[in-house]
Structures are given as structure tokens and as C-alpha cells.
Scaffold this motif. Sequence first.
Motif, short mmCIF file in Angstrom:
data_model
loop_
_atom_site.label_atom_id
_atom_site.label_comp_id
_atom_site.label_asym_id
_atom_site.label_seq_id
_atom_site.Cartn_x
_atom_site.Cartn_y
_atom_site.Cartn_z
N PRO B 253 29.87 -33.55 5.67
CA PRO B 253 28.39 -33.08 6.15
C PRO B 253 28.05 -31.96 5.08
N LEU B 254 28.91 -30.84 4.78
CA LEU B 254 28.65 -29.84 3.88
C LEU B 254 28.00 -30.35 2.67
N LYS B 255 28.70 -31.19 2.02
CA LYS B 255 28.12 -31.48 0.75
C LYS B 255 26.72 -32.06 0.83
N LEU B 256 26.63 -32.91 1.78
CA LEU B 256 25.46 -33.88 1.76
C LEU B 256 24.29 -32.56 2.32
N ILE B 257 24.58 -31.69 2.83
CA ILE B 257 23.42 -30.53 3.27
C ILE B 257 22.96 -29.92 1.97
N LEU B 258 24.28 -29.39 1.14
CA LEU B 258 24.15 -28.68 0.17
C LEU B 258 23.33 -29.61 -0.98
N GLY B 259 23.64 -30.79 -0.98
CA GLY B 259 23.09 -31.88 -1.88
C GLY B 259 21.52 -31.85 -1.52
N SER B 260 21.09 -31.80 -0.31
CA SER B 260 19.80 -32.08 0.01
C SER B 260 19.05 -30.75 -0.26
N VAL B 261 19.85 -29.56 -0.24
CA VAL B 261 19.35 -28.30 -0.99
C VAL B 261 19.15 -28.38 -2.43
N PHE B 262 20.11 -28.82 -3.15
CA PHE B 262 20.05 -28.53 -4.49
C PHE B 262 19.48 -29.70 -5.24
N SER B 263 19.29 -30.85 -4.51
CA SER B 263 18.75 -32.06 -5.35
C SER B 263 17.80 -32.75 -4.50
N ALA B 264 16.54 -32.87 -5.40
CA ALA B 264 15.47 -33.45 -4.72
C ALA B 264 15.39 -34.73 -4.21
N GLU B 265 16.38 -35.56 -4.71
CA GLU B 265 16.68 -36.91 -4.42
C GLU B 265 17.77 -37.29 -3.27
N VAL B 266 18.18 -36.20 -2.75
CA VAL B 266 19.06 -36.31 -1.67
C VAL B 266 18.54 -35.94 -0.47
N SER B 267 18.55 -36.74 0.60
CA SER B 267 17.84 -36.41 1.78
C SER B 267 18.58 -36.98 2.90
N THR B 268 18.51 -36.19 4.03
CA THR B 268 19.28 -36.78 5.04
C THR B 268 18.11 -36.77 6.46
N SER B 269 16.70 -36.71 5.83
CA SER B 269 15.89 -36.76 7.02
C SER B 269 15.53 -37.94 7.64
N ASP B 270 16.27 -39.05 7.11
CA ASP B 270 16.06 -40.40 7.76
C ASP B 270 17.30 -40.69 8.44
N GLN B 271 18.12 -39.76 8.39
CA GLN B 271 19.71 -40.17 8.88
C GLN B 271 19.78 -39.40 10.20
N PRO B 272 19.52 -40.24 11.40
CA PRO B 272 19.33 -39.43 12.62
C PRO B 272 21.20 -39.18 13.19
N GLY B 273 21.91 -39.85 12.58
CA GLY B 273 23.26 -39.59 12.92
C GLY B 273 24.21 -39.62 11.66
N LYS B 274 25.30 -40.13 11.73
CA LYS B 274 26.24 -40.03 10.50
C LYS B 274 25.55 -40.76 9.54
N PRO B 275 25.54 -40.18 8.41
CA PRO B 275 24.47 -41.11 7.33
C PRO B 275 25.27 -42.45 6.91
N VAL B 276 24.23 -43.41 6.90
CA VAL B 276 24.34 -44.83 6.44
C VAL B 276 23.51 -45.25 5.15
N THR B 277 23.88 -46.22 4.42
CA THR B 277 23.21 -46.43 3.42
C THR B 277 23.44 -47.88 3.07
N ALA B 278 22.56 -48.64 2.51
CA ALA B 278 22.84 -50.10 2.09
C ALA B 278 23.43 -50.11 0.67
N THR B 279 24.35 -51.20 0.34
CA THR B 279 24.80 -51.12 -0.74
C THR B 279 25.01 -52.70 -1.27
#
Lengths: 123, 303
Positions: B253-279
Motif C-alpha cells: 500500500p505504501l508503494k501504491l500511495i507514493l506511486g499515486s503521488v509521484f506518477s500521474a498515471e498511478v491512481s487508487t481513486s477507483d479502488q474502494p478496497g484492496k486494489p485489483v486490476t484486469a490482466t
Amino acid sequence: MKSNHALFILLVLTSSAFAETHSGQASSNAVQSGSHASASAGHSIAASGQVTSAVSAIPLAIGGLVSGTAGAVSSQAARGSANAATAPIGTPLDITDETITVMPPNEALKKPAPVPAKSDKAI
Amino acid sequence: MSMTTPCHDRSLSRLRAVESESLRKFFFTPTKDTPMRIRLLASALLSVALCFATLPVQGGSFSSSSASETLKFTPEQIIQFAKQVEKTLAGKGAHVAILARMGRPAAELPEGMHFTHVAFAVYSEITAADGRKLPGYAIYNLYQQNDHPEISSLVQDFPVDFFSGVAVMEAGIIIPSPELQQRLLEVINSPTYVALHDPHYSLIANPYTLGKQNCTEHTLDVLNAAIYQTSDIGKIKANEKAFFEAQTVNVSPLKLILGSVFSAEVSTSDQPGKPVTATFETIGKYLQKYDAGSEMLILTPQP
């Protein structure tokens, strides 16, 4: 002062944790941004002289109907393409031996404005 | 030259932009005027940013296709492999297929992720620059914009362009059943294909929610629009929540938070819980489970 030291230690430890990757090392294959790349992949491919630039591509529908993304119908289908379009899905398809690539800007600048295609009735 | 960037793997370069000479001089040249504690804090933050820049989290659907990347293979190798992929698709009579590439080595990606960019390969009549009509495959992509990586566009290119910036010469292919291919062609040829595109990009977009999208989510939405023969995004999302199993993003979670701070293309705004994505892999499992007659394969260069 103690709180500042604590904050510094926390941040250093955090940055150490970031260094843990699956490979255990920083990526050596850095992907360069377009603004920093000395030579784009697209230019290198095009410069190889082994590719054919494309102007457009229209999906070949199944069942004999050749349609574009806007619903326009192509009336100049290549004979091989037209035959393939009538074949059931799963039947091997013909493809060109040429390597197709997107048209680079310098070639696009040589092209006149496209003439809107007349819409034909679907077959 | 394309003004877009692959759906994922170029994010690292943005963080490296932090390494500007002016920043180095400011942070590491002591002066009497700058309080030491501020320099200490700034140095630590810079270290964090630089370390984060080496993380695989930017791998994104980790997807990335970029016409602006440096070639890791010779043009001849790329041309040959791209044609091999085309001939494989054509040999199986695929009018529509889902195609995936590796923009980053697998070892750099989070657990459960292998391919970094997904798109549709569509059998097409291609008009060459000299007017000739040629049969082949066109690739329908979602790419990030170079100057605005938080924004994406729908871009068409061709197999050699698709594979030009790969880190590993390997292709993932899913060939849907004939019925699904027919429905996919109808969707791709309709306004629905564009209507399903949300340009607000996130590397780890949640396929169950709206507001952010990456290439794999758009691909999944188009698939379900075809399966359910609907353009209703609400219906599409409801069915995805019910039947599609997304991939948990195994990054702290810490990496994701910092990722969303430092990188415009990383966002957790659409992640209500533990992040999930399609692959690509989860899409493959989805179709293998619900689309009888679909086929999934991996291609590597022929010797």
C-alpha cells in the motif's frame, strides 16, 4: 531534533524497501519517454526499408459484408480479402507477406486530403 | 511519430525526470542559508522517488506499447516475429483476437502479471500508401498520451508497431469462439467501441468501477459489450462484478500511495478496497471459463 531524525530514518528505511524487486535489481532496460529517446522504435523500423506504410485499415467482416468503422462499405476489396470475408470463421485466411506499419509524418505530408468514400448498400 | 505511449510500461521515465541537475545541486550542495533539517527531509524524499522509479509497479497492465521506445531487438527480428504472429492468427482463421505483449521482463512485474499490454487484432483490408489493398491484421489499442500519461487514446497500428518496443519477444493470444468473434466485430465496428473508452487513465485501473481505465479494462468492457450485446456500461460492469475475477495488485500500500503521488498515471481513486486490476491472464481465464471454443496460446520466435 529527535523527531527529525526519526522522520529521516523512516524515509530511508522506506526507500530501502522500495529497492526490493522480484529481480533484486533496478531495471536495466529503462523505457525512455518519447521526449528523451534518441531514436524512436517506429523510426528504426521504418528506416529499415522493409516495411510498407498504411493509410487505413478496415475490418473485414464475416459473411461477405465489408464494412468500415463508420459503417461505410468498401467497394474496392482485394479479391483475396473478399473471398476470405465470405469464409466461415476458423477457415485459414490470406495475409500479405509485406510488413505493414503506420505511416510516418513525412510520408503523410505528401498525401493529398482523402476523398470521402461514397456509401454503398451492404451486400 | 506517435504522440501516444503504450498502456503502461513507460512510467519509470517520469520519475527519473526528478533527477534534474538543478535538484541535485540544491539538495546536495550545503549552504549556510538552508536549514539542515529541510535538506535532510528533501534528500530522503528524493531517495524515495528515485528508488520508486526502479519498481516494477509502473509495469502497469503494466501494459505498454510505445512507438517512442528504444528497440531492444533488431528491426529484422521484430518484423519476423510480427509476421509469425499474423500468420498464426491467419492460420487459425481468426477474424478477431486478443493480443498481448511484454513491455517489461516478467521478473519486474508483480505476482500474477506477465504481459503488459493488451489489444484487439482484427483481420482487415489494409490500404497501403501506394493505394494497394492488402489483407492483414490491424491492432486496436488503448495508449497513454506521451505528454499526459494520465490520459489515454484509442489508436490503431499494426503488428510490427505493436511489437516494436517489447522487452521480451513473446506474444499472448486469445482467439474467441466464432460466435464471440462475430459479436466483437459488430462492437468494434460500432460507436460502442469508442463510447466504452474512458480517457482517464490509471496503470492499475479497477475493472469493476468507473472513473479510471487502462487497456485491459477497455478490452474487457468491449468483450462484455459483445457477449451481452449491450452498450449499457452499467450492465457491463454488473456482469463483470458477477463473473470476472480480477487480479489483486500485489504491491505494498505504501508503494501504491507514493506511486499515486509521484506518477500521474498511478491512481487508487477507483479502488474502494484492496486494489485489483484486469490482466491478459485474467481475461484469458474468463473466456476459457465462459466462452466455449475459445483458445489461448503463447508464441515465441520460431528458431
